[in-house]
Design a protein around this motif. Structure first.
Motif, mmCIF file in Angstrom:
data_model
loop_
_atom_site.group_PDB
_atom_site.id
_atom_site.type_symbol
_atom_site.label_atom_id
_atom_site.label_comp_id
_atom_site.label_asym_id
_atom_site.label_seq_id
_atom_site.Cartn_x
_atom_site.Cartn_y
_atom_site.Cartn_z
ATOM 1 N N VAL A 34 -35.874 -4.080 -15.749
ATOM 2 C CA VAL A 34 -35.243 -5.322 -15.308
ATOM 3 C C VAL A 34 -34.460 -5.937 -16.464
ATOM 4 O O VAL A 34 -33.308 -6.349 -16.306
ATOM 5 C CB VAL A 34 -36.337 -6.275 -14.793
ATOM 6 N N LEU A 35 -35.057 -5.951 -17.637
ATOM 7 C CA LEU A 35 -34.390 -6.522 -18.800
ATOM 8 C C LEU A 35 -33.148 -5.717 -19.159
ATOM 9 O O LEU A 35 -32.087 -6.280 -19.435
ATOM 10 C CB LEU A 35 -35.340 -6.547 -19.997
ATOM 11 N N GLY A 36 -33.303 -4.379 -19.148
ATOM 12 C CA GLY A 36 -32.165 -3.526 -19.460
ATOM 13 C C GLY A 36 -31.024 -3.777 -18.500
ATOM 14 O O GLY A 36 -29.852 -3.821 -18.888
ATOM 15 N N THR A 37 -31.369 -3.946 -17.227
ATOM 16 C CA THR A 37 -30.338 -4.235 -16.227
ATOM 17 C C THR A 37 -29.623 -5.533 -16.565
ATOM 18 O O THR A 37 -28.396 -5.622 -16.533
ATOM 19 C CB THR A 37 -30.987 -4.357 -14.841
ATOM 20 N N THR A 38 -30.424 -6.551 -16.907
ATOM 21 C CA THR A 38 -29.825 -7.846 -17.212
ATOM 22 C C THR A 38 -28.944 -7.769 -18.446
ATOM 23 O O THR A 38 -27.843 -8.314 -18.475
ATOM 24 C CB THR A 38 -30.934 -8.876 -17.454
ATOM 25 N N LEU A 39 -29.452 -7.059 -19.453
ATOM 26 C CA LEU A 39 -28.748 -7.086 -20.731
ATOM 27 C C LEU A 39 -27.510 -6.209 -20.724
ATOM 28 O O LEU A 39 -26.499 -6.544 -21.327
ATOM 29 C CB LEU A 39 -29.682 -6.631 -21.851
ATOM 30 N N PHE A 40 -27.596 -5.066 -20.067
ATOM 31 C CA PHE A 40 -26.521 -4.091 -20.220
ATOM 32 C C PHE A 40 -25.760 -3.805 -18.922
ATOM 33 O O PHE A 40 -24.641 -3.335 -18.970
ATOM 34 C CB PHE A 40 -27.076 -2.783 -20.776
ATOM 35 N N LEU A 41 -26.395 -4.013 -17.797
ATOM 36 C CA LEU A 41 -25.750 -3.620 -16.542
ATOM 37 C C LEU A 41 -25.340 -4.825 -15.706
ATOM 38 O O LEU A 41 -25.131 -4.729 -14.510
ATOM 39 C CB LEU A 41 -26.675 -2.705 -15.725
ATOM 40 N N GLY A 42 -25.303 -5.968 -16.317
ATOM 41 C CA GLY A 42 -24.789 -7.122 -15.601
ATOM 42 C C GLY A 42 -25.757 -7.757 -14.621
ATOM 43 O O GLY A 42 -25.342 -8.532 -13.765
ATOM 44 N N GLY A 43 -27.013 -7.421 -14.708
ATOM 45 C CA GLY A 43 -28.030 -8.084 -13.899
ATOM 46 C C GLY A 43 -27.707 -8.095 -12.416
ATOM 47 O O GLY A 43 -27.411 -7.065 -11.821
ATOM 48 N N TYR A 44 -27.707 -9.295 -11.836
ATOM 49 C CA TYR A 44 -27.519 -9.419 -10.387
ATOM 50 C C TYR A 44 -26.051 -9.441 -10.006
ATOM 51 O O TYR A 44 -25.708 -9.712 -8.873
ATOM 52 C CB TYR A 44 -28.229 -10.663 -9.861
ATOM 53 N N ASP A 45 -25.175 -9.221 -10.938
ATOM 54 C CA ASP A 45 -23.750 -9.236 -10.602
ATOM 55 C C ASP A 45 -23.431 -8.065 -9.678
ATOM 56 O O ASP A 45 -23.851 -6.935 -9.914
ATOM 57 C CB ASP A 45 -22.928 -9.119 -11.883
#
Lengths: 350, 236, 380
Positions: A260-271
């Motif tokens: 979840v953190l990796g998604t937020t930090l690098f993959l734009g999270g919920y965008d």
């Protein structure tokens, strides 16, 4: 104190926590199922498919079984520490979810903003890093209090491994923080949305370091030395029943959190990629939020698949090699990357 | 099986029986073991048949140690020599070092128990030359309890093999660095590959002879245990 | 503060900070010991200072037991030695008895034996590959390897009626010719297996982690390996060209064209490569044997009650683990007087102390895997 204040500081957070914990627990439980099924497909077998359709009730059956098992405490252990150690292992992982921003805030027609986060802390990412480091105590305490050599070896390995990989992990996160200019997760996502592409690209090195360190931090193949089933059995050798399961709940919660953190930090999270949020807001006030959660979950699942894929493919590193990679390879890369990102920020992405 | 007879007063009945094929003209009719057919007159010695086979290594050995090395008959033409215990290590070292033998590989080391022979034990070394591709069996004969010099100085690989022979046959290897049990439990009594040792151990003998089929716990002492077994047999 | 006082102040700390060796029991119940093998490892941190093997947990007295069965009845006992390579064990014993009897096994039976032996060798190596991979943490190889072994087990079942311990050969030859359609299925397997072996190699041989874990680990020099009487791929990994199939040919192995893969450094990786390449060579042998299958009898002339002449025989074959020797002594009776099994696993296990000293504890696991021991054969 009036009712509104109590609700604001105690009531709503509690309700939010409950609303968050139920899906998180479910996700963690089904991570086990997902991993077993996926691993099975990698290995030309079927995996658990007997309990319920597609084996979907398997996690519940496993949990029930573990609950009903005898809770053994070895004679020459330190019973108090032995019993509380698992709490340290799974508790920090769940606390970390508190600051994750799950979707675009829901803006009510009256103009009130409801963020999809339990606690939108200013220093969110620092908070996660600090809290998740606590989980090492669960492992060290388990190793120490078991009164057995194998767990001791496991916990010693774990301590040095966590130390070695905590630093590059943090440095890779710092690169992102530098780019976004904020520790708050919702700000980081907003900054990525504003910039137009995700930090995966300017921070590709940081992303690599993050991935490797994340695998190590969660004690997964090829860095699963604290467990190292075929070598030292692991720090949880002496545990049984539910106390044993807590470690695994903690591990899978950690994997989920790291994804979840990796998604937020690098993959734009919920965008939602290629979609303008304003149009979604215009279509329906909730749509952006609900789609956002879905997209977020899908992106995080990519991480999980990656972890499982690695597990199916690679052998395990040796203890000395693992430390060498942490200190000699990852740390310089992370440091160099930090400089590069700082320069990038200074000249290009101002 | 008829030959799982309890060991009565005379030791080594299985050996005596096995060594006398003519006493067993009818092969193994399963009968209750109590009335044993009259033992053949005098136990038969074990002696190999066939003829003495020669090969390069055996010839070289005989040329060097001609006076003490004797060939052994072999039915399948395997070169075998019998050497005296006193010069065993000297001969083994010669076999390993000498260019005409070059027996650098110890394939196997084991022993056998011949209770009816003059010398009750034999240790057999199966040697192989990796360069000359030739095998040789070297044998040495021992009395019961007589120590055999260790070959670990010549081939370190003899270590476990000698421990095994010591464990199962009770052959003592003098000078062995670590001669302790390897396959058997540490508190095991006796050497199972000796001919007088019953197949199932004392406990099984007891269970077999108990007509009610109930387990009876025997004393640790093997002699006392045998006594109880005998008493029970007479009762039944 | 005087020097004495200072020393007093320091000394309790020293006592606390003192380092000492740890004795760790690896086994008898340990996932990486492949059975009930126990290694008493002396450790300084994770480094191995010394180690002692403690075996015998699976000792079943097979040698003693065989003395109480007649020559034929003793055959199936030896399947239980190396229970993942049962056909080879059977061949070893039966071959020894045939040697003592002086029976000539018909050519056809010899070829059938070669086919089954080599299939068994591949099956045994597959089990080794899977478990060795698992020890070092590569899970998936186990499942792939077991999948292929399953096909071989099916072939055994079709031919011999049993999968694991088939009691494959009677004294003097083989029991049955290949059943109808068996050869075609076998050939299909032969076509598939090379690709599958490529698959395993793709997962392991080129894998950086695998190479880092195995290259330079558990090294034993050729000289030490010979001195310790190691055999099989464990010996050949050190570069010693000794394969019983070539050195002392039996069962018509001299008819076949195959190579003996050799290692160079004698480390875990070389032993791994030797075994993997050996599987490919085995496939070659099987193909040649099936192509050149002669016609003729299935069993040589053997009387119903077997009474070999008094004497002794030592017959060795190249089993999957190494040189498997049977030293049998007959007194002219219908029972073996003495049967001794030179089991390759037992002798190879001797080398573990040399290989492990100075390495890390994780390497001990890799070395045990690379020795390919089966405890049924070690303890007999």
């Amino acid at each position: 104190m009036d009712f509104a204040t109590i609700m604001q500081y105690v009531g709503w957070p509690l309700i939010k926590i409950v609303i968050l914990l139920i899906p998180v627990f479910t996700v963690v439980a089904y991570m086990v199922w997902f991993e077993r099924r996926l691993l099975a497909f990698f290995q030309s077998r079927l995996g658990p498919n007997r309990v319920g359709p597609l084996g979907l009730i398997q996690p519940i059956a496993d949990g029930l079984k573990l609950f009903l098992k005898e809770d053994l405490v070895p004679l020459n252990s330190r019973p108090f520490l032995f019993k509380i150690a698992p709490i340290f292992a799974f508790f920090p992982a769940f606390v970390g979810f508190a600051i994750v921003s799950w979707a675009l805030p829901w803006v009510t027609p009256s103009g009130k903003v409801h963020p999809f986060v339990v606690a939108d802390v200013d220093l969110g990412i620092l908070f996660v890093l600090a809290i998740s480091s606590l989980s090492i105590f669960g492992i060290i305490l388990a190793g120490w209090s078991s009164g057995s050599k194998y767990p001791l070896f496991g916990s010693l390995r774990s301590a040095s491994q966590m130390l070695a990989y905590e630093v590059p992990l943090t440095l890779s996160v710092v690169a992102v923080v530098l780019l976004a200019g904020s520790f708050r997760l919702s700000d980081i996502v907003a900054a990525q949305q504003k910039m137009g592409w995700y930090y995966l690209f300017p921070g590709i090195l940081a992303f690599g370091v993050y991935l490797v360190s994340a695998v190590a931090e969660t004690n997964r193949v090829p860095f699963d030395l604290p467990e190292g089933e075929s070598e030292i059995i692991g720090f949880h050798t002496e545990y049984s029943g539910m106390r044993f399961a807590w470690y695994f709940v903690g591990e899978y919660a950690n994997v989920t959190l790291i994804s979840v953190l990796g998604t937020t930090l690098f993959l734009g999270g919920y965008d939602i990629p290629f979609v303008n949020d304003a149009t979604l807001y215009a279509a329906h006030p909730w749509l952006a939020s609900i789609l956002g959660v879905g997209v977020f979950a899908a992106k995080a699942a990519l991480f999980a698949v990656f972890f499982i894929w690695i597990r199916a493919t690679w052998p395990r590193y040796r203890y000395d090699q693992l430390l060498k990679i942490g200190w000699v390879v990852l740390l310089p890369i992370a440091l160099a990357n930090l400089v590069v990102v700082a320069l990038l920020k200074l000249w290009l992405l101002r | 099986m008829s030959d799982e007879k309890p060991p009565v007063e005379t030791p080594a009945p299985p050996a005596a029986e096995a060594a006398a094929p003519e006493a067993q003209a009818k092969p193994a009719a399963p009968k209750p073991p109590a009335p044993k057919p009259a033992a053949p007159a005098g136990p038969k010695k074990w002696e190999p048949s066939g003829e003495i086979a020669e090969n390069g290594a055996a010839a070289a050995l005989k040329a060097k140690f001609g006076d003490v090395v004797t060939g052994v008959k072999s039915p399948c033409k395997e070169a075998t020599v019998l050497v005296p215990k006193a010069r065993l290590i000297e001969i083994l070292a010669f076999l390993k070092e000498d260019a005409a033998c070059a027996m650098d590989y110890l394939s196997d080391l084991t022993g056998a128990h011949y209770p009816n022979n003059d010398k009750k034990f034999e240790v057999a070394y199966h040697l192989y030359s990796l360069t000359r591709k030739e095998s040789l069996r070297v044998k040495v004969q021992l009395d019961d309890g007589e120590p055999c010099p260790t070959a670990t100085g010549v081939w370190p690989g003899a270590d476990w093999m000698e421990r095994e022979a010591h464990d199962l046959l009770g052959i003592v290897f003098e000078g062995h660095p670590n001669l302790k049990v390897i396959l058997l439990p540490e508190d095991f009594d006796g050497h199972p590959l000796r001919k007088e040792f019953p197949l199932g151990g004392a406990q099984e003998e007891m269970i077999r002879s108990n007509k009610y089929g109930k387990p009876v716990y025997l004393p640790e002492e093997i002699e006392e245990a045998r006594k109880i077994i005998e008493e029970r047999r007479h009762d039944s | 503060m005087t020097a004495e006082q200072q020393a007093e102040k320091v000394s309790p700390l020293r006592e606390i900070m003192e380092t000492r060796e740890v004795e760790l029991n690896l086994g008898p119940q340990h996932p990486a010991t492949h059975g009930v093998y126990r290694a008493l490892v002396k450790l300084d941190g994770e480094r191995v200072l010394g180690m002692e093997s403690i075996i015998g947990y699976l000792h079943r007295g097979i040698e003693k037991w065989a003395e109480y069965r007649n020559w034929t009845q003793a055959t199936p006992i030896f399947d239980r030695l190396d229970y993942v390579g049962a056909v080879l064990n059977c061949h070893g014993y039966v071959g020894a008895v045939e040697k003592l009897l002086g029976v000539e096994v018909p050519k056809k039976a010899q070829y059938i034996r070669v086919v089954l032996d080599e299939l068994q060798r591949i099956a045994s190596h597959l089990v080794w590959l899977g478990t060795h991979g698992l020890d070092i943490g590569a899970q998936s190889v186990l499942f792939y390897a077991i999948r292929e072994r399953e096909a071989i087990m099916d072939l055994f079942e079709a031919m011999l009626g049993q999968r694991l311990l088939p009691n494959a050969y009677p004294i003097g030859g083989v029991r049955f010719d290949f059943p109808k359609g068996w050869v075609e299925v076998c050939r299909r397997l032969l076509d598939v297996l090379p690709q599958r072996i490529d698959e395993y190699e793709g997962l392991l041989t080129g894998n950086r982690i695998w190479r880092q874990r195995t290259i330079g680990v558990g090294v034993i020099s050729a000289k030490d390996a010979i001195a310790l009487s190691l055999s099989g791929p464990t010996l050949r990994g050190s570069g010693v060209n000794f394969d019983v199939r070539k050195a002392i040919p039996y069962s018509s192995y001299e008819d076949f064209d195959f190579e003996i893969p050799l290692g160079q450094n004698g480390d875990v990786f070389d032993r791994y490569l030797c075994r993997v390449r050996e599987m490919r060579q085995s496939l070659r042998i099987i193909r040649q044997a099936l192509d050149g299958m002669p016609e003729g009898e299935l069993r040589g002339k053997v009387s119903k009650i077997i009474r070999p002449p008094a004497g002794e025989a030592y017959f060795t074959i190249e089993a999957a683990k190494g040189q498997l020797g049977f030293y049998i002594v007959s007194d002219g009776g219908d029972k073996p007087y003495r049967v001794h099994v030179k089991s390759p696993s037992f002798v190879n296990l001797q080398g573990i102390e040399t290989m492990c000293k100075g390495n890390l504890i994780a390497d001990v696991v890799a070395v045990i895997g690379s020795l390919d021991i089966v405890l049924g054969e070690v303890d007999r």
